[in-house]
Design an enzyme around this catalytic site. Structure first.
Site, mmCIF file in Angstrom:
data_model
loop_
_atom_site.group_PDB
_atom_site.id
_atom_site.type_symbol
_atom_site.label_atom_id
_atom_site.label_comp_id
_atom_site.label_asym_id
_atom_site.label_seq_id
_atom_site.Cartn_x
_atom_site.Cartn_y
_atom_site.Cartn_z
ATOM 1 N N ASP A 460 50.876 25.217 26.040
ATOM 2 C CA ASP A 460 51.139 26.625 25.727
ATOM 3 C C ASP A 460 51.912 27.283 26.866
ATOM 4 O O ASP A 460 51.961 26.768 27.997
ATOM 5 C CB ASP A 460 49.779 27.331 25.538
ATOM 6 C CG ASP A 460 49.847 28.481 24.543
ATOM 7 O OD1 ASP A 460 50.958 28.991 24.303
ATOM 8 O OD2 ASP A 460 48.788 28.871 24.022
ATOM 9 N N ASP A 529 51.559 32.582 15.739
ATOM 10 C CA ASP A 529 50.114 32.827 15.708
ATOM 11 C C ASP A 529 49.706 33.512 14.417
ATOM 12 O O ASP A 529 48.520 33.713 14.172
ATOM 13 C CB ASP A 529 49.699 33.700 16.896
ATOM 14 C CG ASP A 529 49.546 32.874 18.161
ATOM 15 O OD1 ASP A 529 49.500 31.636 18.058
ATOM 16 O OD2 ASP A 529 49.480 33.465 19.249
HETATM 17 C C1 DGJ Z 1 48.522 31.292 22.040
HETATM 18 C C2 DGJ Z 1 48.665 30.235 20.998
HETATM 19 O O1 DGJ Z 1 49.740 30.521 20.174
HETATM 20 C C3 DGJ Z 1 47.350 30.112 20.227
HETATM 21 O O2 DGJ Z 1 47.494 29.153 19.205
HETATM 22 C C4 DGJ Z 1 46.251 29.738 21.169
HETATM 23 O O3 DGJ Z 1 46.448 28.446 21.674
HETATM 24 C C5 DGJ Z 1 46.175 30.744 22.297
HETATM 25 N N1 DGJ Z 1 47.450 30.928 22.926
HETATM 26 C C6 DGJ Z 1 45.171 30.329 23.337
HETATM 27 O O4 DGJ Z 1 45.157 31.160 24.394
#
Ligand code: DGJ
EC number: 3.2.1.22
Length: 721
Positions: A460, A529
């Site tokens: 990430d 997300d």
């Molecule tokens: C942002 C990501 O897009 C989510 O899927 C998740 O992994 C969160 N970060 C975790 O902090």
């Protein structure tokens, strides 16, 4: 004869228009990009379009379009390159020096055109890698000089392409967090249109690093001349579309020159990222299929390989879990039938435990309270249940509340004399600094060395750069945007040398890193997300223009109010996974999901590697339909989503594409929920049945949805004898 007279007269008027050298042509199966030199020995782009049957005829072409326009001499438009020499002279005059073509294999060739300044020791090499069967070209540039001290580069395009058409239509993609990749199409007008980003750690968020350019009129899925293009760069990008007074369109693409003056040392090679493009004469559908094939074969890590289905715990638990809860969740994964459990954020840090997003980032040791027996125990437990174990990391970032912040303040990008500026309560590490690169490498390497059984990583990167200042770069602050990305690539290069096969999902606070520069090192990416299945149709639809299905991760979650079937059908469109509390499923939901996973497993080769046809766009109707057809044309999968928010009567059948008209196909609905009515129930076809490819492509298939809003259908299409 007439033509010669015409050319002669034209040459009187146009002076230097006519070429002195035989044309240089970069060809694929269907396209040709052609260059010639003029009387001053400048390189001209004379053509980009449909390939001619007789290559000798390219010598008829001429144009006034300098191929890679430098600033400072006679150029009145946006330049492709600009630099300041040691003596402060801000001009560059590029003359053709030579061309070399090397054949990599039957399908791939690289053309290198060398240009040189006739006064200053500066050399610019234009590279074109042509992929014949995929009709894709990668273009990049190398800049080098031999002056006494560094020269300052202020513009450094990867590519400059020019078009002479009546009108130009641009399709661009914009958005924000949780609403990535919204599509807009508009006609280009005179002047400059710029699409760019200045986000530093990623390319995508507000504007996405890809576009379609349709010639003369908007292209459709099946008709029209259209170029699809993208930049392989995980940082600031810029696409410049400039229509000149003579109606030529100049498209300059590359890293964003914004705040990025580069001090290029003598003999250092400045290599730009690849600009990737394909020209289709049959609309956007063909352009996408070209890119999908190219990406899987040549760009994405293990692009033609397997992918794992998984259950992620992010939306199921967020930061609130412990060892026992995770082991319980493994049972859910096992029951569902996925390959892997993915432990997301919240598992690490002790002095400042990672129980929310305000602390712990940077301290990559298991949190002893949550995970008293460490990762090793989790891996063992997962294996005992017959699933693999994967883990989330975000190694380029740091919370101020962390030991990393306390111990290495010099590793952090932050301005002197200014307050720190946070986003998601975190700061960005200075990836330009080799010590930081080593730290990031070690985070991953040490974890994988200790737990070689880890089967998957989610990488990430949750924030952009703001107020950045590198303590490592000293006077070269303007290098940070470029050197950050290069630092990230250095780490990935080293990691991939040691771990060439480990699947890694690329994520960046949703879909921030969705570019082919990074995808060289990653097997798949997280598009957004936003997992609401209604919104996802639009998001996934847009990514499908540029990325193949096996790279786009779609998780079935509890977000949105749609039925489990609808959410499953939407996720199945690409690489399907779950992020949901399986223990809250009813027996019926569990059985439905187990069956869906089995069907997916059976059909994934068609979905991932088949030819994709977008049949009805959600931007044009209140439904979306698409299909994948296996290259043998023996098998296909068809998806149809009704996305009206109140009932509408849609009666027109969906016409299929890509099938063999002479074959007979059985059309059978899958993902049917027990007790629910199957569709379709009216129209030219009234159930699972057999039709010719000819019928399905000319008349189509009638999918009159369910009675409720947001219904969906998935059909398996199989050749029968
Ligand atoms: C942002 C990501 O897009 C989510 O899927 C998740 O992994 C969160 N970060 C975790 O902090």
């Amino acid at each position: 004869m007439k033509r010669l007279i015409y050319l002669f007269i034209l040459s009187l008027f146009c002076g230097n228009l006519l070429a002195q050298e035989s044309p240089i042509f970069i060809e694929t199966n269907n396209t040709a990009l052609v260059y010639k030199t003029d009387r001053q020995n400048k390189l001209m782009q004379v053509y980009f379009g449909e390939k001619l049957n007789d290559a000798d005829e390219y010598s008829n072409l001429f144009s006034q379009n300098e191929a890679y326009m430098p600033a400072g001499m006679d150029n009145l438009y946006e330049p492709a390159i600009r630099l300041l020499h040691n003596d402060g002279n801000p001009s560059l005059s590029l003359k053709f020096e030579g061309v070399e073509v090397s054949r990599v294999d039957e399908n791939v060739s690289v053309t290198q055109i060398t240009l040189k300044d006739d006064v200053y020791p500066v050399e610019v090499k234009l590279f074109f890698k042509a992929f014949k069967n995929e009709d894709v070209i990668e273009a990049w540039t190398e800049i080098q000089h031999n002056e006494k001290k560094p020269v300052m580069l202020t513009h450094f395009a990867s590519s400059m392409l020019q078009f002479d058409k009546r009108d130009y239509w641009l399709t661009q993609f914009h958005g924000d967090w949780a609403k990535e990749m919204l599509m807009q199409e508009s006609q280009l007008t005179s002047g400059i249109k710029v699409i760019d980003s200045k986000l530093g750690t990623r390319a995508n968020k507000f504007q996405a690093p890809m576009f379609f350019l349709s010639m003369n009129e908007p292209s459709t899925e099946t008709k029209g001349e259209v170029v699809a293009a993208t930049l392989a760069w995980t940082g600031n990008f810029q696409f410049n579309f400039e229509i000149t007074p003579t109606n030529t369109l100049r498209v300059i693409s590359g890293m964003n020159p914004y705040a990025s003056e580069y001090h290029l040392k003598p003999n250092e090679i400045f290599k730009t990222p690849d600009f990737i493009f394909t020209y289709s004469f049959e609309g956007k559908g063909q352009a996408s299929r070209n890119l999908h094939k190219w990406a899987q074969k040549y760009q994405v890590l293990d692009g033609e390989g397997e992918r794992l289905t998984l259950l992620n715990n992010w939306e199921a638990t967020y930061f609130d879990f412990n060892e026992d809860r995770l082991v319980e969740l493994f049972d859910g994964a096992k029951k569902l039938g996925v390959d892997l459990f993915l432990l997301d954020d919240g598992w690490f840090a002790n002095k400042y435990p990672r129980n929310n997003d305000r602390a712990g980032l940077g301290d990559w040791q298991e949190n002893k309270e949550k995970l008293p027996h460490g990762i090793g125990y989790l891996v063992e437990q997962a294996e005992a249940k017959g699933i693999k174990f994967g883990i989330w990391i975000e190694p380029e970032m740091v919370n101020p509340k962390s030991e990393l912040y306390e111990n290495h303040p010099d590793w952090i990008l932050k301005l002197p004399n200014r307050p720190e500026h946070y986003s998601r309560n975190q700061l960005v590490l200075d990836m330009a600094n080799p010590e930081v690169q080593k730290f990031v490498y070690d985070v991953v390497d040490q974890m994988l060395t200790k737990h070689p059984e880890i089967g998957f990583i989610k990488w990430d990167c949750n924030r952009e750069m703001t107020n950045e200042y590198s303590q490592y770069l000293g006077e070269n602050q303007s290098h940070i945007y470029i050197d950050y990305v290069k630092g990230f690539y250095n780490v990935m290069e080293d990691l991939r040398e040691k771990y060439p096969e480990l699947p890694i999902m690329l994520c960046s606070g949703g879909g921030g890193r969705t570019d082919y520069g990074a995808m060289k090192y990653f097997t798949e990416f997280w598009p957004s997300d936003n997992t609401d299945a209604y919104d996802r149709i639009f998001i996934q639809w847009a990514y499908s223009y540029f990325f193949p299905a096996n790279t786009i991760c779609n998780h079935i979650t509890s977000m949105g109010n749609q039925s489990l079937k609808f959410r499953t059908d939407v996720a199945m469109m690409d690489k399907m996974g779950y992020d949901i509390r399986v223990e809250e499923f009813t027996d019926e939901e569990l059985a439905f999901s187990q069956q869906a996973l089995k069907d997916y497993d059976r059909l994934k080769d068609v979905i991932w590697f088949g030819d994709m046809y977008r049949l009805i766009s959600p931007y044009e109707e209140s439904r979306a339909a698409l299909m994948y057809v296996h290259e043998s044309k023996e098998k296909a999968v068809f998806f149809c989503f009704d996305i009206y928010t109140y009932r509408e009567n849609i009666t027109n059948p969906v016409k299929f594409q890509g099938l063999d008209p002479d074959k007979k196909y059985e059309v059978k609905e899958i993902n049917v929920q027990e007790g629910r009515r199957r569709g379709p129930f009216m129209g030219p076809n009234a159930g699972d049945s057999v039709y010719s490819g000819d019928y399905l492509m000319k008349i189509g298939y009638n999918v009159r949805g369910g009675r409720e809003d947001l219904s969906s259908h998935v059909y398996e299409i199989t050749e029968v004898n």
